[in-house]
Design an enzyme around this catalytic site. Structure first.
Site, mmCIF file in Angstrom:
data_model
loop_
_atom_site.group_PDB
_atom_site.id
_atom_site.type_symbol
_atom_site.label_atom_id
_atom_site.label_comp_id
_atom_site.label_asym_id
_atom_site.label_seq_id
_atom_site.Cartn_x
_atom_site.Cartn_y
_atom_site.Cartn_z
ATOM 1 C CB SER A 240 -3.169 -21.781 -10.530
ATOM 2 O OG SER A 240 -3.320 -20.726 -11.474
ATOM 3 C CE LYS A 241 -8.882 -23.002 -5.578
ATOM 4 N NZ LYS A 241 -9.406 -22.492 -4.288
ATOM 5 N NE ARG A 242 -2.044 -17.609 -12.593
ATOM 6 C CZ ARG A 242 -1.421 -17.549 -13.741
ATOM 7 N NH1 ARG A 242 -2.032 -17.017 -14.791
ATOM 8 N NH2 ARG A 242 -0.201 -18.026 -13.888
ATOM 9 C CG HIS A 243 -4.260 -21.487 -15.707
ATOM 10 N ND1 HIS A 243 -3.289 -21.840 -14.792
ATOM 11 C CD2 HIS A 243 -3.693 -20.553 -16.512
ATOM 12 C CE1 HIS A 243 -2.185 -21.163 -15.049
ATOM 13 N NE2 HIS A 243 -2.403 -20.375 -16.075
ATOM 14 N N GLY A 244 -8.921 -21.696 -14.553
ATOM 15 C CA GLY A 244 -10.200 -22.398 -14.599
ATOM 16 C C GLY A 244 -10.141 -23.775 -13.996
#
Length: 472
Positions: A240-244
Site C-alpha cells: 500500500s501507499k504506506r510502504h512507499g
C-alpha cells in the site's frame, strides 16, 4: 496453440493512476511477448462509466510510455466494443449456452436467504434456466454453468488448479441495462484479439474458472494462464501507499529512471540466479515464466533507491542529459545549453541517487549568482585565502585550454611555489565556486563551469572576504 505467435495484453481500468502492481503485470506481459517475438496489446477496460475518467486513461498511457513498455496494438477501449460483446452473447443464446433471466432483485435476495437458512451457499437457484424466456424489461442474460464436475487448468506459475462447478452459479453475462459484465467482455476481447497467454496477478485466480467456462460454451480454445504472486510491503502485509508504493508517475517526478523502476518491479516475483541488476535488453533476453516464483514478492523502497543510483551511474551522459532538464526547470533554470547539461550529468552521476538530487547538485553550474552556506563561508572564506585567490586568478586567466589536465598542472606548480597543500586551497575554492563544501572533484567543477565563470566567482569570493573583514 504451440504454433501460434504469442499474444499478450495489459488491460488496466482507468479508475485511477497506474501503480506498482499494475506496472509489474504490464512488464511481465511485455517481456514475455518480446522474448517470444510476439505481440503486446494494450486494452483499456473502461466499462465502469462512473469510476472511469479520461484523466486516468491519459495517466496510464503516459506511464506506459515513460516506462518504455510500448504496445503493438491498441489501445482498445471496451466502452467502444459493445457490438462485439453482444455478438458473443447472441451466439451463446442461439447455441443454448445462455438464457434470459427475469428474476427480480427481490427474488434473488429471497433465494439467497433461503439458501443460507438451509446451510447452503447463497447462489442463484436456476429458476429461469430451462424456461426458455425471451428478453424483457429488466431481464438479464446468464451463462449456463455445468451443474457438476470440475473446471481445471494448468497455471504456468502455480501448476494445476481445480474448481468444483457446484460452487459456481449461472453467471450474469449481460446486465439489465444491456451492458456486458466483466467476465464476458474480457473473454470476448481475448478471443477477438487472439490472446494466447493471460499473465495477471493472482487476485484473478478465482475469475479464471468462470472465464474458462465461457470459452467452453463458445467452443473456443482456452489461452494459457499465468498468475503472478502478490506484492507485499516489508512488513509482509499487502502493498500500500504506506510502504512507499505510489503511482508510476510519482516515481518519475521523484527523479527515478524508468529502467530502475522496471528493474525493481521484475524482481518482485522473478529471479535469474543471484543477479539483481538488469538492463531492459538483458531482461528481454533472460525473462522466462519458468523463473517466476510462487511466493509473494516484497517491495522495498530503499532497494529501489539503491537500484536507481546504480542505473544513474551506469547510464550514458547523453541519456541523463535528456532526462535532467525538467528537474532543472523546476528549480527555475530554463533555455539550458545541452552540452553543459551533459557535462554536469557526467560529473554528478556517481553521487546522485535521483535526478532531483542531480538537479540540486547541478544548481551551481546554472545559477548566475551563488550564495554561500553560512557554515562553509565562516570556516573556509577567511582573510588569509583572499591573496591566494587573487594570484590563482592570474594563473587561471593564462590557461588557453581550460580542461582538467591543464588545471591540475597549474595547481601543482602554484601549490609548490606557495609551499601549501591542496586541501588548504581546494575546500575554500569549492565554496567559492559552488557555495557548498560538497561537490564533484574540484577540477571537474572548474572545467564544467568554464574559465570566465570560474575567474568571476573566485574574484567575487575575494570581494566577499574583504567585505566581511571590513564589517567585522
Amino acid at each position: 496453440m504451440s504454433n501460434e505467435k504469442v499474444v499478450t495484453r495489459f488491460p488496466p481500468s482507468p479508475t485511477g493512476y497506474l501503480h506498482i502492481g499494475g506496472a509489474r503485470t504490464a512488464l511481465f506481459n511485455w517481456l514475455f511477448s518480446r522474448q517470444k517475438g510476439g505481440k503486446f496489446i494494450l486494452r483499456i477496460e473502461d466499462t465502469d462509466e462512473q469510476r472511469s475518467s479520461e484523466e486516468a486513461t491519459r495517466a496510464i498511457l503516459e506511464s506506459m510510455e515513460w516506462l518504455g513498455l510500448y504496445w503493438d496494438e491498441g489501445p482498445y477501449f471496451q466502452s467502444r466494443r459493445y457490438d462485439i460483446y453482444n455478438e458473443f452473447i447472441d451466439r451463446l443464446l442461439t447455441d443454448g449456452q445462455a438464457y434470459h433471466c427475469h428474476c427480480s432483485p427481490e427474488d434473488l435476495d429471497r433465494q439467497r436467504q433461503e439458501a443460507r437458512a438451509k446451510g447452503l451457499k447463497p447462489k442463484y437457484d436456476g429458476t429461469c434456466r430451462n424456461v426458455c424466456l425471451d428478453q424483457a424489461p429488466g431481464s438479464v442474460v446468464r451463462l449456463k454453468t455445468p451443474l457438476s464436475g470440475i473446471t481445471q487448468f494448468t497455471d504456468l506459475v502455480k501448476g494445476v488448479i481445480r474448481f468444483d462447478n457446484e460452487e459456481l452459479d449461472d453467471l450474469i453475462i449481460r446486465r439489465s441495462n444491456g451492458s456486458p459484465t466483466y467476465h464476458l467482455a474480457v473473454v470476448a476481447d481475448d478471443i477477438s484479439l487472439g490472446m494466447t497467454h493471460i499473465i495477471r496477478g493472482d487476485d484473478h485466480v478465482n475469475n479464471t474458472p468462470r472465464q474458462i467456462l465461457i470459452y467452453a460454451a463458445l467452443g473456443e480454445p482456452v489461452p494459457k494462464y499465468a498468475h503472478l504472486p502478490m506484492i507485499l510491503g516489508p512488513d509482509k502485509t499487502r502493498l500500500s501507499k504506506r510502504h512507499g508504493a505510489m503511482s508510476v508517475l510519482a516515481y518519475r517526478d521523484m527523479g527515478y529512471l524508468p529502467h530502475a523502476l522496471l528493474n525493481a518491479l521484475v524482481r518482485l516475483g522473478w529471479s535469474y540466479g543471484d543477479e539483481e541488476k538488469f538492463s531492459l535488453e538483458e531482461l528481454v533476453e533472460k525473462f522466462s515464466l519458468d523463473n517466476v516464483g510462487k511466493a509473494a514478492g516484497v517491495f522495498n523502497a530503499e532497494k529501489l533507491l539503491d537500484l536507481n543510483a546504480w542505473h544513474i551511474r551506469d547510464s550514458s551522459d547523453d541519456m541523463l542529459a535528456e532526462r535532467l532538464p525538467p528537474f532543472l526547470e523546476n528549480r527555475g533554470f530554463r533555455d539550458l545549453d545541452e552540452g553543459k547539461v551533459e557535462e554536469v550529468a557526467s560529473i554528478l552521476k556517481v553521487r546522485s541517487k535521483t535526478l532531483i538530487e542531480m538537479a540540486e547538485g547541478a544548481a551551481f553550474c546554472f545559477e548566475e549568482e551563488i550564495s554561500y552556506e553560512e557554515k562553509a563561508d565562516n570556516k573556509f572564506l577567511k582573510p588569509d585565502i583572499a591573496g591566494l585567490f587573487e594570484e590563482l586568478c592570474e594563473r587561471l586567466a593564462a590557461i588557453s585550454e581550460f580542461i582538467q589536465e591543464n588545471l591540475e598542472k597549474v595547481f601543482v606548480e602554484f601549490l609548490e611555489e606557495k609551499e601549501i597543500k591542496l586541501k588548504k586551497l581546494a575546500q575554500p575554492l569549492r565554496v567559492a565556486l559552488t557555495g557548498k563544501t560538497a561537490s564533484p572533484g574540484i577540477f571537474e567543477v572548474m572545467q564544467v563551469l568554464g574559465k570566465d565563470r570560474v575567474i568571476e566567482r573566485v574574484r567575487n569570493a575575494v570581494v566577499h572576504i574583504r567585505n566581511k573583514k571590513a564589517q567585522g
